[in-house]
Structure formats: structure tokens, C-alpha cells
Design a protein around this motif. Structure first.
Motif: not given
Length: 757
Positions: A33-36, A41-42, A133-135, A139-141
Motif C-alpha cells: 500500500f505504501t509503494v502504491w 503521488v508521483a 520524473l516518477i523515479a 526516490t525522494i518519497a
């Protein structure tokens, strides 16, 4: 059909892992769920920012649903399709440094958009931009919400694949993983343990499971000498990082592949630390390893190793965001370096040296790309059941040279080291055999303003004034050590077969030499006929000539080769080592001028009557009988400086004059003869105070550990006890017994060199 079977097997492997991954179901679903949520958000950020990425339906509620569904679809595509495409694309993905994986990401995103809709890309370039940009946002999130990569599904899949593909036989005999942390002194590591910079390493020590022991590096205190001693138990006849062989007129630079190969042949007794099925990674020497990658002395095997490494690094390219994450972190590291360098200059932090764009790029490779490769290949080695692995970690040393060994940006590299060590220990728990971890440093680093910063001229220029003649030095020596492994990586790629190698070779142009070696930073080595950087004297203006030493008619008066705060001076009037008496007759005032300079701590030269003599400003020390006249020039140096100098003097290729910079015992500072704020290679300060961290049950001598050969002895004993079976020991000892019965010197022992075992 074989490829189809492999794809089907891969999918079965994923399904099996999905049932076992994160055994506690609430942990599994919480992470998914966290990854999703991070992906959603990305994607929302990408839709908002990029004009070429749009939602199929308008409206806040429907837009969020569309993005959520699209995130699920992308997750499934990445899990089921992308790994198969990446597998079929090897080794193209590897030889393009993983950039081909970014193209695959964009293609799959666009295909997913065509199939399910929701998020629309107007063309491929916008899909590629969105992928990057998603990557980056991921990475930041992931950092902000503390998503540990070691808990990810892809990391678990990597370990499962490595275990199945390796086919290793399970055994209870432990293997060994040795991590060399380049340039890290024992006092700095102890400080990192106390301050919480390295919490996992601290836990190893505080639990009593490992012992942290300081040892004394010899002279020269550099990677070639120490690594040769650790891996081969012999580092005789390595007098510096770079030196001149006067009999041939050839200059050796220890991290050049050809020179490293010749040095290893000379010092090796064919009983290196890695001889029994070992793996060498990112080292200067191989230790007689069965397999080596990014190892300078084994560059002749580059093509085969690239093919093997591309398969081994499949796990590195497996995650849809791994390569993009690495790219993002590379850019981040470059930007961070530029900010930190300018901040250091703006605050007028002293001492400091110039840190340009070239160093920023090298820092990014050393601190991001190489650790990721190291982690992947060492895990692969553990799951293959490799007996012993040895890898050099370069990031701390590179930062210490340019920023200083105790500066914040340098110490931050120890946090990354701690994370890497934790990952390796965690991964080893699923390997087919237990693994014992050892960490060792090859030397430390000492800090201080450089010789040129203090006195307004380089050592070469000062020598030129004293001899009233032309002095030469190898051009481009300052960054030679730093760029060595980058050159080796590019050399590996251009030597491999295929279109990518040809394109890379064409792009690098004349930086690719005839033998296939690459020099991103060209050093114009001083081989006969090679170009040397000249320093003129009043009688010989700067740049007046660039002749090689062998050309007597146009030869320079002297060749000065700096190695940190240690330098060798080679006088070209003779093809043999000149004595003190000869030097004073031919170059009156040279030795006295060197010894009297406030930036020089001592000078060593050989006397016809007295043997090796150490000259200082206020006195001399005769090493043959340790007689001191006046004040001892070695009185401030820690450990056994006289013993190290006696040993250096015994080398057949010892320079005419050996020079060590000043050492301030109050501040611990030295003065490098290169433009490095942190340096090593000589005596004084932390540079001779490395460490070894070993499991507490290992047999470690109670006496002080002096010289890299003593560290080789610790590792060798443990390998013989635990890693090798009785049959392997018996088979290995047969050739050694035969050689002993035949008599004579050990194979590979350099002529005239003392036995260093």
C-alpha cells in the motif's frame, strides 16, 4: 524454446516468492500500500507538471481513481513483463550503463496507457520524461517514508534468483566477505561509532561479535602497497604510488592496468588470498582470484568479464526504478557536490582545494554507481557459494582527498558504507553457506594545506631552483588515483564485443589507447618518448623541453614524482641510484636545501659510508645503527618510522632521494606535494593508522600489527581453518611443498627484495 522456458520459470519464481515474501501478511500489505501510494503521488505530480501527460477524464475524483488504477497496472506490468524484456535485452542494458532500461520503462508506460487509458502521453518523449520524473519522486518519497530497499520484493527476488541460478551446494563451512574501505583511519571510524554515524558497524563492535583493531601501515602508506600486502602477503619493491625505474627509464603508475599486471606478476607467489575460488571486485590487484571484475591487474580478461557481469547485474537492472533511481542519485550527487564546494569556498574553509565539475562527476560514480554494483555482485557471489570475496569501497577516500578526511560531506559517506554493510549481512542469511564479514582499511588520510599553498611553489619548482636545471613531473598526477577505476570501467566496456563497445570507443576517441585501456583523465605517462610536464629553472625556462630520461643529451636534471605528502626524486645523471656523496658532488646544496625547508620533515638518501641516512633541519639519523646526530628528524612520527624507512631503502628501485613533508604533531597536519587537502603515501598523522574489523572468534595475534603482511596473515589463517576443506588444503599444499623441495626463491619474489611474509 529455452528462452520461453526461462521466462515461464521466472514467473513461477515470482509467484512462489509472492507467497513467502514478508511472512507476516500485514507487513506485506502495508508495504504494498505504501509503494502504491508513493506511485500515485508521483503520477499526480507528473500530470500536474508535464504538459504532454494528461488525464483521459476530467474531475478531481475521477482523476484520482484513474491515477490509482494506472499505478496498479504499471506495477503489474513491471512485475510480469519488464523483467522478461530486460532479460532478453542483456547485455545491451549493461553496456549502455542501464540507460536502455529507461527506454523500456517509457515504452511500457506508453503501452499501458494504450491498453487501459486513464493517463495519456502525447508522444514517447513525454513518456520518457514521465518515467524519469516518477523515479525521481519515488526516490525522494522512499527516503522520506523510510522505505528500505532491502525489504523490497525486487531485493528478495534478486536473492532468490541468485540462489537458483548459481547452483551452489549448501555447506556449513563459512565463506568470507572482506570489504576494504579505502583511506579510512581507525580514529575516524571510532569517532563515527561514538557519534552514531555508523550504527550497524557500532552494533557489531558493541555486541562483542567483532573486534576493531588498529594496525600500522608501512611506507608507502598507499593502496598499491597495502593491497598487495593484504592480498598477496608481499608488497616488496613498491616504493610509492608512482616511481621511475632508472635502468629502463620507465615510470610506473601502480593503478594503470599494464603496470598493475606486471607488479602482481612480480610479487605473487600464486598463493594469493583469493586463489581458492575467490572473487575480486574494484581492486588494483586480484589476489589470484578465479574471477575478477573492475580489477586493474586483470584487464586482459575484460571482454569475458563484461559478459559475465551483465548477467550478474541483471538483478541490479531488475527493479523498474533501480536504474532510474541510480541516475537520479548520480545527478543529486553532482548537484550536492557543487553546492558543498561553493559553500566551502564562500565560507573560506581552510585548508581546501579546487573542486570542479570533473571531480563532481567522479564523486557521483564512486559514491553512487560503484556501491550499487558492489552490493549486487557481492550478493550474487554469496548465493553462488563463493569461498572468499574482496572488494574495495572508494567513496570515502575520494571525498577525503578533495574535501578533507573529517569534513561533513566526507563523513556522510560512512553512513552509506554502514547501510551497505547492513545489506550484505542481511542478504548473507539466505545464502547456501554462512559468511563471515571482515572490514579492513588500507591506510588512513592526513589533512593539511598543501606544500604549494603554504609556500607559493610546488616541490618540483623548489627542486628546480636548487639544482639550477630543468625538472619534470608526470602531467595530470593530481587526479590519477581518483580516476583509476572510472578508466577501468570504461576499458571493460570498450573491450567487450558488440555495437555499444564500438560506439563508446568512437565517442572516447584518442582517449582509448592501442591496447584498449581508456584514460578519461590522461596522465601522459613518462615512458621513453612520452610527454612530461616540465618545470624550468633560471637557466632552463619552464617548458623548454620534454625529453624522456633515456635521452641523455636532452635529459632533465631531475624527475620529481609526488605521492601525497611523500615524493621521490630521481636524478638523471646516472642510471643507478646515486649516493649522498655523489649527489653532494654533482648537485651541491640540493640535500641541504631540501632538509632545511620548513615544509619538508625529512629527506632519506643512501650514503656510501653509512648506508641509509635521514636528514632533517636540526639533525640526522643513521639508520644502520640508529645513531642520531643533533635532533632526531623522526622524533615526532608515530610508530616505527625508522623500520619502514630501512625497508624502503632496501628496495632495488628506491629513489635517489625520498622526501617526506612536514608533520605538525600538535595539529596532526601534513603538507601534500599534490593539490589534495587530504592525502596519504608518507608518514605523519592518521595516514599510517588503518584498522581491521574481524569476528571476535578469529585468531588475531596479541602483538601489534605492523605492515599489510600482518593483515594477510590473519585472513590467511582463517581461510585455512574455516573456508577450505581438508581436501582443498591438501591439494593446495602439494605445489607449495614441491617448490620448497626444489629450493630457491619463492616464485614471483622480486630480485633483491626482502622476504615480506
Amino acid at each position: 524454446m529455452t528462452s520461453i522456458r526461462r521466462v515461464l520459470h521466472f514467473w513461477r519464481l515470482q509467484l512462489a516468492l509472492a507467497r513467502e515474501w514478508q511472512p507476516e501478511s500485514h507487513h506485506r500489505w502495508r508495504r504494498l500500500f505504501t509503494v502504491w501510494l508513493v506511485d500515485v503521488v508521483a503520477l499526480m505530480f507528473v500530470v500536474w507538471l508535464l504538459p504532454g501527460v494528461n488525464l483521459e477524464l476530467q474531475g478531481a475524483f475521477t482523476g484520482v481513481i484513474e491515477i490509482g488504477v494506472f499505478a496498479v497496472a504499471i506495477g503489474l506490468v513491471n512485475a510480469l513483463i519488464r523483467p522478461v524484456v530486460m532479460y532478453l535485452a542483456l547485455p545491451i542494458a549493461f553496456l549502455t550503463a542501464g540507460l536502455f532500461g529507461l527506454v523500456i520503462n517509457a515504452v511500457l508506460m506508453q503501452l499501458t496507457s494504450y491498453v487501459i487509458g486513464g493517463v495519456i502521453f502525447t508522444d514517447f518523449l513525454w513518456a520518457l520524461a514521465a518515467s524519469l520524473l516518477i523515479a525521481a519522486v519515488n526516490t525522494i518519497a522512499a527516503f522520506l517514508v523510510n522505505l528500505n530497499d532491502d525489504d523490497s520484493f525486487y531485493f528478495s527476488l534478486l536473492m532468490r534468483m541468485a540462489r537458483e541460478s548459481a547452483g551452489a551446494v549448501a555447506t556449513d563451512r563459512p565463506g568470507m566477505v572482506i570489504i576494504q574501505v579505502d583511506g579510512l583511519a581507525a580514529p575516524i571510524l571510532r569517532q563515527a561509532i561514538r557519534t552514531g554515524t555508523t550504527p550497524f558497524i557500532a552494533s557489531l563492535v558493541r555486541s562483542g561479535g567483532h573486534h576493531l583493531i588498529e594496525w600500522e601501515a608501512g611506507l608507502p602508506s598507499n593502496t598499491p602497497a597495502s593491497q598487495a600486502g593484504i592480498l598477496h602477503g608481499n608488497n616488496a619493491a613498491i616504493p610509492a604510488f608512482r616511481w621511475l625505474d632508472k635502468t629502463t627509464g620507465r615510470t610506473y603508475v601502480a593503478n594503470h592496468p599494464r603496470d598493475a599486471r606486471e607488479l602482481e606478476t612480480a610479487i605473487s607467489t600464486n598463493r594469493g588470498l583469493l586463489e581458492d575460488g575467490g572473487f575480486s571486485l574494484l581492486n588494483l590487484f586480484s589476489g589470484n582470484a578465479s574471477e575478477a571484475f573492475l580489477t586493474n591487474s586483470r584487464m586482459e580478461e575484460a571482454g569475458g568479464d563484461v559478459r559475465r557481469a551483465s548477467a550478474s547485474l541483471y538483478g541490479f537492472l531488475l527493479s523498474p526504478y533501480q536504474m532510474t533511481r541510480t541516475l537520479v542519485l548520480l545527478v543529486r550527487e553532482i548537484a550536492l557536490e557543487r553546492v558543498q564546494a561553493r559553500r566551502q569556498a564562500r565560507r573560506d574553509v581552510l585548508p581546501r582545494v579546487h573542486r570542479g565539475w570533473a571531480f563532481a562527476g567522479m564523486r557521483a560514480v564512486s559514491c553512487v554507481a560503484f556501491p550499487d554494483i558492489t552490493k549486487t555482485l557481492l550478493i550474487r557471489g554469496m548465493y553462488a557459494g563463493t569461498n572468499v570475496m574482496y572488494s574495495d569501497i572508494l567513496s570515502y577516500d575520494e571525498m577525503a582527498h578533495h574535501a578533507g578526511p573529517e569534513r561533513p560531506e566526507t563523513l556522510s559517506q560512512l553512513e552509506a558504507l554502514d547501510t551497505l554493510i547492513r545489506s550484505l549481512v542481511k542478504a548473507s542469511r539466505g545464502a547456501p553457506r554462512p559468511y563471515e564479514l571482515a572490514i579492513v582499511s588500507d591506510h588512513g588520510q592526513s589533512m593539511g594545506a598543501t606544500f604549494k599553498q603554504r609556500y607559493g611553489l610546488s616541490l618540483q619548482e623548489f627542486v628546480s631552483q636548487l639544482v639550477a636545471g630543468e625538472v619534470t613531473v608526470l602531467a595530470g598526477t593530481q587526479d590519477e588515483e581518483s580516476w583509476g577505476h572510472v578508466n577501468v570501467l570504461l576499458s571493460e566496456i570498450v573491450r567487450a564485443p558488440g555495437v555499444t563497445a564500438n560506439v563508446t570507443r568512437a565517442a572516447l576517441g584518442r582517449r582509448v589507447r592501442a591496447d584498449g585501456e581508456v584514460e578519461v583523465r590522461r596522465d601522459r605517462r613518462g615512458h621513453p618518448g612520452a610527454e612530461l610536464e616540465s618545470v624550468g629553472s633560471p637557466e632552463s625556462p619552464a617548458g623548454a623541453g620534454t625529453a624522456a630520461p633515456s635521452e641523455a643529451a636532452e635529459a632533465p636534471t631531475a624527475i620529481v614524482l609526488p605521492s601525497g605528502n611523500f615524493a621521490t626524486i630521481h636524478l638523471t645523471a646516472s642510471t643507478e641510484r646515486m649516493t649522498l656523496e655523489e649527489i653532494e658532488r654533482r648537485y651541491p646544496g640540493l640535500l641541504a636545501g631540501l632538509a632545511a625547508h620548513p615544509g619538508i620533515g625529512f629527506v632519506m638518501v643512501r650514503s656510501e659510508q653509512h648506508g641509509a641516512v635521514v636528514l632533517g633541519r636540526d639533525g640526522s639519523r643513521y639508520l644502520a645503527d640508529d645513531r642520531v646526530v643533533g635532533r632526531d628528524p623522526l622524533r615526532h612520527f608515530r610508530g616505527h618510522p625508522a623500520d619502514h624507512l630501512r625497508r624502503l631503502d632496501s628496495f632495488p628501485n628506491c629513489a635517489d632521494i625520498c622526501v617526506n613533508s612536514l608533520y605538525d604533531p600538535e595539529t596532526g597536519e601534513v603538507a601534500a606535494f599534490e593539490e589534495q587537502v587530504g592525502c596519504h603515501g608518507g608518514l605523519g598523522g592518521y595516514q599510517t593508522r588503518p584498522f581491521v574489523l574481524v569476528p571476535s572468534h578469529w585468531d588475531v595475534p596479541e602483538d601489534a600489527l605492523i605492515g599489510a603482511e600482518s593483515i594477510h596473515g590473519i585472513f590467511r589463517r582463517r581461510l585455512d581453518e574455516a573456508v577450505l576443506s581438508p581436501e582443498e588444503l591438501a591439494a593446495r599444499d602439494v605445489p607449495a611443498a614441491a617448490a620448497s623441495a626444489a629450493g630457491g626463491d619463492e616464485p614471483g619474489q622480486p630480485a633483491g627484495a626482502p622476504d615480506q611474509r
